[in-house]
Design a protein around this motif. Structure first.
Motif, PDB file in Angstrom:
ATOM      1  N   ARG A   1      -6.167  38.454  29.299  1.00  0.00           N
ATOM      2  CA  ARG A   1      -4.920  38.119  29.982  1.00  0.00           C
ATOM      3  C   ARG A   1      -3.965  37.552  28.956  1.00  0.00           C
ATOM      4  O   ARG A   1      -4.344  36.764  28.097  1.00  0.00           O
ATOM      5  CB  ARG A   1      -5.194  37.088  31.079  1.00  0.00           C
ATOM      6  CG  ARG A   1      -3.961  36.528  31.758  1.00  0.00           C
ATOM      7  CD  ARG A   1      -3.582  37.349  32.950  1.00  0.00           C
ATOM      8  NE  ARG A   1      -2.542  36.692  33.731  1.00  0.00           N
ATOM      9  CZ  ARG A   1      -1.434  37.285  34.134  1.00  0.00           C
ATOM     10  NH1 ARG A   1      -1.219  38.557  33.837  1.00  0.00           N
ATOM     11  NH2 ARG A   1      -0.545  36.648  34.848  1.00  0.00           N
ATOM     12  N   GLY A   2      -2.709  37.961  29.037  1.00  0.00           N
ATOM     13  CA  GLY A   2      -1.663  37.426  28.184  1.00  0.00           C
ATOM     14  C   GLY A   2      -0.411  37.234  29.005  1.00  0.00           C
ATOM     15  O   GLY A   2      -0.069  38.086  29.833  1.00  0.00           O
ATOM     16  N   VAL A   3       0.277  36.111  28.795  1.00  0.00           N
ATOM     17  CA  VAL A   3       1.462  35.766  29.568  1.00  0.00           C
ATOM     18  C   VAL A   3       2.523  35.206  28.627  1.00  0.00           C
ATOM     19  O   VAL A   3       2.226  34.327  27.806  1.00  0.00           O
ATOM     20  CB  VAL A   3       1.131  34.687  30.636  1.00  0.00           C
ATOM     21  CG1 VAL A   3       2.342  34.354  31.475  1.00  0.00           C
ATOM     22  CG2 VAL A   3      -0.028  35.128  31.515  1.00  0.00           C
ATOM     23  N   THR A   4       3.754  35.683  28.749  1.00  0.00           N
ATOM     24  CA  THR A   4       4.866  35.121  27.990  1.00  0.00           C
ATOM     25  C   THR A   4       5.282  33.807  28.640  1.00  0.00           C
ATOM     26  O   THR A   4       5.493  33.754  29.854  1.00  0.00           O
ATOM     27  CB  THR A   4       6.058  36.095  27.963  1.00  0.00           C
ATOM     28  OG1 THR A   4       5.640  37.307  27.325  1.00  0.00           O
ATOM     29  CG2 THR A   4       7.240  35.510  27.202  1.00  0.00           C
ATOM     30  N   ILE A   5       5.384  32.761  27.813  1.00  0.00           N
ATOM     31  CA  ILE A   5       5.783  31.447  28.314  1.00  0.00           C
ATOM     32  C   ILE A   5       6.735  30.763  27.333  1.00  0.00           C
ATOM     33  O   ILE A   5       6.790  31.122  26.153  1.00  0.00           O
ATOM     34  CB  ILE A   5       4.576  30.519  28.544  1.00  0.00           C
ATOM     35  CG1 ILE A   5       3.876  30.190  27.219  1.00  0.00           C
ATOM     36  CG2 ILE A   5       3.606  31.107  29.553  1.00  0.00           C
ATOM     37  CD1 ILE A   5       2.937  29.013  27.304  1.00  0.00           C
ATOM     38  N   THR A   6       7.459  29.785  27.830  1.00  0.00           N
ATOM     39  CA  THR A   6       8.214  28.875  26.964  1.00  0.00           C
ATOM     40  C   THR A   6       7.751  27.438  27.155  1.00  0.00           C
ATOM     41  O   THR A   6       8.079  26.582  26.347  1.00  0.00           O
ATOM     42  CB  THR A   6       9.731  28.951  27.227  1.00  0.00           C
ATOM     43  OG1 THR A   6       9.980  28.677  28.600  1.00  0.00           O
ATOM     44  CG2 THR A   6      10.288  30.314  26.844  1.00  0.00           C
ATOM     45  N   ALA A   7       7.007  27.165  28.207  1.00  0.00           N
ATOM     46  CA  ALA A   7       6.575  25.799  28.510  1.00  0.00           C
ATOM     47  C   ALA A   7       5.282  25.489  27.771  1.00  0.00           C
ATOM     48  O   ALA A   7       4.178  25.673  28.283  1.00  0.00           O
ATOM     49  CB  ALA A   7       6.404  25.618  30.009  1.00  0.00           C
TER      50      ALA A   7
ATOM     51  N   ALA B   1     -12.611  31.257  31.145  1.00  0.00           N
ATOM     52  CA  ALA B   1     -12.865  31.510  29.725  1.00  0.00           C
ATOM     53  C   ALA B   1     -13.147  30.207  28.972  1.00  0.00           C
ATOM     54  O   ALA B   1     -13.872  30.200  27.978  1.00  0.00           O
ATOM     55  CB  ALA B   1     -11.683  32.241  29.092  1.00  0.00           C
ATOM     56  N   GLY B   2     -12.534  29.116  29.416  1.00  0.00           N
ATOM     57  CA  GLY B   2     -12.744  27.834  28.752  1.00  0.00           C
ATOM     58  C   GLY B   2     -12.034  27.703  27.416  1.00  0.00           C
ATOM     59  O   GLY B   2     -12.238  26.741  26.687  1.00  0.00           O
TER      60      GLY B   2
ATOM     61  N   GLU C   1     -11.641  32.972  17.052  1.00  0.00           N
ATOM     62  CA  GLU C   1     -12.853  32.157  16.963  1.00  0.00           C
ATOM     63  C   GLU C   1     -13.281  31.613  18.325  1.00  0.00           C
ATOM     64  O   GLU C   1     -14.463  31.377  18.558  1.00  0.00           O
ATOM     65  CB  GLU C   1     -12.629  31.001  15.998  1.00  0.00           C
ATOM     66  CG  GLU C   1     -12.368  31.445  14.573  1.00  0.00           C
ATOM     67  CD  GLU C   1     -11.924  30.308  13.664  1.00  0.00           C
ATOM     68  OE1 GLU C   1     -12.297  29.153  13.914  1.00  0.00           O
ATOM     69  OE2 GLU C   1     -11.193  30.596  12.699  1.00  0.00           O
ATOM     70  N   THR C   2     -12.334  31.394  19.222  1.00  0.00           N
ATOM     71  CA  THR C   2     -12.636  30.854  20.552  1.00  0.00           C
ATOM     72  C   THR C   2     -12.899  31.949  21.579  1.00  0.00           C
ATOM     73  O   THR C   2     -13.214  31.656  22.728  1.00  0.00           O
ATOM     74  CB  THR C   2     -11.467  30.001  21.059  1.00  0.00           C
ATOM     75  OG1 THR C   2     -10.307  30.837  21.174  1.00  0.00           O
ATOM     76  CG2 THR C   2     -11.188  28.819  20.157  1.00  0.00           C
TER      77      THR C   2
ATOM     78  N   THR D   1      -2.871  33.484  25.705  1.00  0.00           N
ATOM     79  CA  THR D   1      -3.896  34.491  25.999  1.00  0.00           C
ATOM     80  C   THR D   1      -5.246  33.836  26.269  1.00  0.00           C
ATOM     81  O   THR D   1      -5.532  32.737  25.798  1.00  0.00           O
ATOM     82  CB  THR D   1      -4.058  35.467  24.818  1.00  0.00           C
ATOM     83  OG1 THR D   1      -4.410  34.721  23.645  1.00  0.00           O
ATOM     84  CG2 THR D   1      -2.792  36.261  24.562  1.00  0.00           C
ATOM     85  N   ALA D   2      -6.073  34.585  27.005  1.00  0.00           N
ATOM     86  CA  ALA D   2      -7.471  34.198  27.223  1.00  0.00           C
ATOM     87  C   ALA D   2      -8.280  35.475  27.353  1.00  0.00           C
ATOM     88  O   ALA D   2      -7.753  36.527  27.720  1.00  0.00           O
ATOM     89  CB  ALA D   2      -7.605  33.344  28.486  1.00  0.00           C
ATOM     90  N   GLY D   3      -9.555  35.369  27.051  1.00  0.00           N
ATOM     91  CA  GLY D   3     -10.446  36.516  27.181  1.00  0.00           C
ATOM     92  C   GLY D   3     -11.819  36.074  27.621  1.00  0.00           C
ATOM     93  O   GLY D   3     -12.293  35.003  27.229  1.00  0.00           O
TER      94      GLY D   3
END
Length: 166
Positions: free
Chosen positions: A37-43, A71-72, A111-112, A29-31
């Motif tokens: 934005r959130g994306v399901t991943i395995t990598a 977002a950094g 926190e980020t 995720t990022a904001g």
């Protein structure tokens, strides 16, 4: 972008082989401001424990993934066996609009500034240190700034195009 020679391997053959590699299921995720934005991943994997760092791979062709750079920071939310439905939601399989996905699960701003899943098995909050686009994917490298441990439960894995638990 590194100059990679075209492989003699056929992509379907390579993808079949990679489907046999079991991967832990995460939501990265990022904001930034009101955008999430959130994306399901395995990598995803650890790079080092001193200093703590990890990497994740995202589809470079999706323009919505630009938020990870702007977002950094990002959070890697590790899913457990009870969270398969959430994995489907953030993968797009559940056909839920991107802007409605965070209505599922209990999320907070970490926190980020990245969204953190309260009931994740573990969450790694990272400051983005480097990005590299290699062929079809962007690799995000992150310095881990916070770790949150959630309830212990069996791992949610993806293997041979199916969810599995361990």
């Amino acid at each position: 972008m590194p100059n990679l020679e075209k492989s003699r391997l056929e992509p379907p053959h390579y993808r079949e082989a990679m489907s046999r590699l079991a991967g832990h299921v995460h939501i990265v995720t990022a904001g930034s401001g009101d955008e999430r934005r959130g994306v399901t991943i395995t990598a995803a994997c650890s790079v080092s424990d001193d200093p703590p760092s990890l990497l994740v791979c995202l589809n470079a062709g999706n323009p919505r993934n630009a938020i990870f750079a702007s977002a950094g920071a990002f959070a890697l939310n590790m899913l457990g066996a009870s969270q398969q439905a959430l994995a489907d939601i953030f993968s797009g399989r559940a056909k839920i609009a991107a802007e409605e996905r965070f209505a599922h699960g209990v999320w907070r701003v970490g926190e980020t500034g990245a969204p953190v899943l309260d009931e994740a098995v573990a969450t790694f909050e990272c400051r983005l240190t480097e990005m590299k686009t290699i062929s079809t994917h962007t690799v995000l490298f992150g310095a881990v700034e916070a770790v949150h441990l959630g309830p212990r439960q069996p791992a949610l894995l993806y293997h041979e195009r199916l969810y599995r638990t361990l």
